[in-house]
Design an enzyme around this catalytic site. Structure first.
Site, PDB file in Angstrom:
ATOM      1  N   THR A  78      77.581  28.994  73.462  1.00 48.38           N
ATOM      2  CA  THR A  78      76.561  29.945  73.031  1.00 48.38           C
ATOM      3  C   THR A  78      76.989  31.406  73.172  1.00 48.38           C
ATOM      4  O   THR A  78      76.555  32.263  72.397  1.00 48.38           O
ATOM      5  CB  THR A  78      75.281  29.665  73.847  1.00 48.38           C
ATOM      6  OG1 THR A  78      74.932  28.292  73.658  1.00 48.38           O
ATOM      7  CG2 THR A  78      74.120  30.530  73.416  1.00 48.38           C
ATOM      8  N   CYS A 108      74.767  14.336  71.152  1.00 50.81           N
ATOM      9  CA  CYS A 108      73.910  15.257  70.417  1.00 50.81           C
ATOM     10  C   CYS A 108      72.457  14.841  70.607  1.00 50.81           C
ATOM     11  O   CYS A 108      72.087  13.712  70.292  1.00 50.81           O
ATOM     12  CB  CYS A 108      74.250  15.267  68.923  1.00 50.81           C
ATOM     13  SG  CYS A 108      73.099  16.301  67.998  1.00 50.81           S
ATOM     14  N   ASN A 114      77.164  18.465  77.125  1.00 54.07           N
ATOM     15  CA  ASN A 114      76.440  18.829  75.926  1.00 54.07           C
ATOM     16  C   ASN A 114      75.113  19.455  76.390  1.00 54.07           C
ATOM     17  O   ASN A 114      74.895  19.656  77.585  1.00 54.07           O
ATOM     18  CB  ASN A 114      76.213  17.581  75.050  1.00 54.07           C
ATOM     19  CG  ASN A 114      76.035  17.934  73.576  1.00 54.07           C
ATOM     20  OD1 ASN A 114      75.381  18.927  73.248  1.00 54.07           O
ATOM     21  ND2 ASN A 114      76.586  17.127  72.701  1.00 54.07           N
TER      22      ASN A 114
END
Lengths: 255, 305
Positions: free
Chosen positions: B266, B130, B192
């Protein structure tokens, strides 16, 4: 109330002036019940720079015609592309989304305060209030006389008071400077407009202990509570504008 | 019937379409749009030991063919998850995987131990990538020694399948993939988000409150595909491809490049039904190409002619 994703046919795209237009969409089957304050996520095709959907308040619903309307201001490439859509084109929408304005208490007097594109959810709200036996007054602010839109629609709902920033019509100044607001005649204020306007109305309401709901327009990713991008700081922590809002009681906001 | 399932160790997934953490909430946000149980699995929102409020608004910016986010792992913590979210998740007839995040190795270990007790969670996704938290996250996943240390520590306690989610913000992705394989990961998911920024020229300020954020969407697909291809050729464990997958064609590219499965991210924001459409699209692709088993196309571009 189930959310749905549907491509709907545009039955009218009415341009009000250079900046504003109203798209009327026809339901495929029967449109679901919608509540004032709720919004629609619109997919903008044919605009390469527009990746995400665009949220718009539901401006008006006509269950007899099986249609609903979106009032849109041209602010960028996405809305410019939408402005060029014609009758017969289709628009992919996810709706109805979000919470809704609450009704005032019995016998209470509501005031609707809107500015610019923020007047969008107030027409549907005004009609809903009237249907439920309330007599709303309406205070609308615009930059100048030639920017006034939808005036004829609002006078059907109640008494309309206007402000313009240049004084070309109504009171000169901002809605928060209109004497009506400080008349303390109201028990409930509903407000939608630019952030500084909503913040000023919220401040006034809190100072005068008037119940006040605002409809926020934070940047959204998904519109369904998945991405957590559109958050607003509240006394209950960070909440999603899209699912916990877009309507918030100003007592809950950390403004 | 086309065979679509795949395994991570002895854990079977009915098909290769999963949803990426942070883009699919806890599944229920999508119940109105699709039958979540049709998917191969869902990876739920990144979870931490303590509740997190995430970063300040604005935490999203639209960019060419993508978006930047700096949500910062907003979540209500593992206690709330276990009490209020887990019971609902248990009703889905699919593999529900929890993405775990920590500021320290102890956090990751404690979370893995907590998940051990949850019967309906067959796997964890170790998020060491992250980019939107100051402590932990990408700090672990961009340093080979830390990547090894955290994977080893979690592996030592984790009774579930262990998927490690890699960061693309490194010079040599294969080095990291090899490390997590050596330390006992059962699968690797990548990528990621890519670290990026956007500037609001009207306000003359960064678009995000945190300045930097993670880039996702079709803009990153070629980069993701390249990294998946590199990693799939290097490791023996299954690779789950993530990055800008918008439709079945994109997903098939990842499978052909070596991914055993994919995660839709997304794209679910724009069309909440993307994941099931991809599932249907993969199936008809296989039928049209005359394949009976999805296994036959995994890494197809790497096969000798």
């Amino acid at each position: 109330m189930a959310k749905r994703i549907e491509s709907l046919q545009i039955i009218e795209n009415k341009h009000l002036n250079n900046d504003f237009f109203i798209i009327e969409l026809k339901g495929n089957g029967q449109i679901p019940e919608m509540k004032p304050g709720q919004f629609v996520q619109v997919k903008v095709d044919g605009s390469p720079g527009t990746f995400l959907r665009r949220p718009f308040s539901i401006h008006d619903v006509n269950y007899d015609r099986n249609t609903y309307k979106l009032l849109v201001q041209i602010v960028g490439k996405g809305t410019e592309t939408l402005s060029k859509l014609k009758k017969g084109d289709s628009l992919n929408t996810i709706y109805p989304l979000g919470n809704s304005f609450s009704l005032p208490g019995k016998g209470q007097r509501p005031l609707l305060v809107g500015g610019g594109c923020g007047i969008a959810p107030l027409l549907f709200l005004g009609k809903y209030l009237k249907k439920n036996g309330y007599d709303p007054d309406i205070l609308l602010g615009f930059r100048s006389r030639d920017r006034i839109i939808e005036y004829n629609e609002y006078i059907e709902l109640g008494e309309v008071f206007l402000t313009t920033e240049d004084g070309s019509r109504g009171e000169k100044g901002l809605v928060t400077e209109h004497p009506l607001l400080s008349s303390s005649r109201y028990d409930m204020i509903y407000c939608c407009g630019p952030d500084p306007m909503m913040k000023a109305v919220a401040k006034f309401s809190i100072e005068h202990k008037i119940n006040c709901e605002v409809s926020l327009e934070n940047l959204m990713g998904c519109g369904i509570g998945a991405c957590l991008c559109c958050i607003v700081e509240t006394v209950k922590g960070n909440l999603c504008t899209c699912t916990d809002g877009p309507v918030f009681n100003t007592n809950d906001l950390k403004w | 019937m086309v065979k679509l399932d795949f395994n991570i160790g002895d854990l079977n997934f009915k098909n290769p379409v999963l949803t990426a953490s942070g883009t699919f909430g806890y599944g229920s946000e999508f119940d109105d749009f699709l039958d979540v149980s049709r998917l191969g699995g869902i990876i739920v929102k990144g979870t931490t030991l303590e509740p997190r409020e995430g970063n300040a608004y604005p935490r999203m910016a639209e960019t060419p063919s993508g978006m930047l986010n700096s949500v910062g792992l907003q979540n209500k913590g593992i206690d709330y998850f276990e009490r209020n979210i887990y019971p609902k998740l248990s009703q889905y007839k699919t593999n529900v995987i929890v993405n775990i995040n920590g500021s320290s190795i102890d956090d990751y270990v404690a979370l893995a131990e907590r998940i051990n007790d949850l019967d309906h969670i067959p796997a964890i996704e170790l998020n060491i990538s992250c980019p939107n938290v100051k402590m932990g996250g990408m700090v672990f996943g961009t340093n080979p020694a830390s990547t090894r240390e955290v994977t080893k520590a979690v592996r030592a306690v984790c009774l579930k399948k262990l998927i490690v989610k890699l960061s693309p913000n490194v010079t040599n992705i294969v080095e990291f993939a090899n490390i997590v394989q050596e330390e006992g990961a059962d699968a690797i998911s990548l990528i990621n988000t890519l670290l990026g920024i956007a500037v609001d020229i009207h306000k003359m300020k960064p678009s995000l409150s945190t300045v930097t954020g993670g880039l996702s969407g079709p803009a990153i697909k070629p980069v993701a595909l390249r990294m998946v291809w590199q990693v799939a050729r290097a490791v023996k464990i299954p690779v789950i491809g993530i990055g800008g997958i918008m439709n079945a064609e994109d997903a098939i590219e990842f499978l052909l490049a070596g991914a055993s499965a994919i995660q839709v991210g997304t794209a679910s924001f724009i069309d909440p039904q993307t994941s099931v459409k991809i599932l249907e699209g993969i199936e008809s692709y296989l039928v049209n190409k005359g394949f009976n088993d999805i296994e036959d196309i995994i890494g197809f571009i790497n096969k000798p002619c």
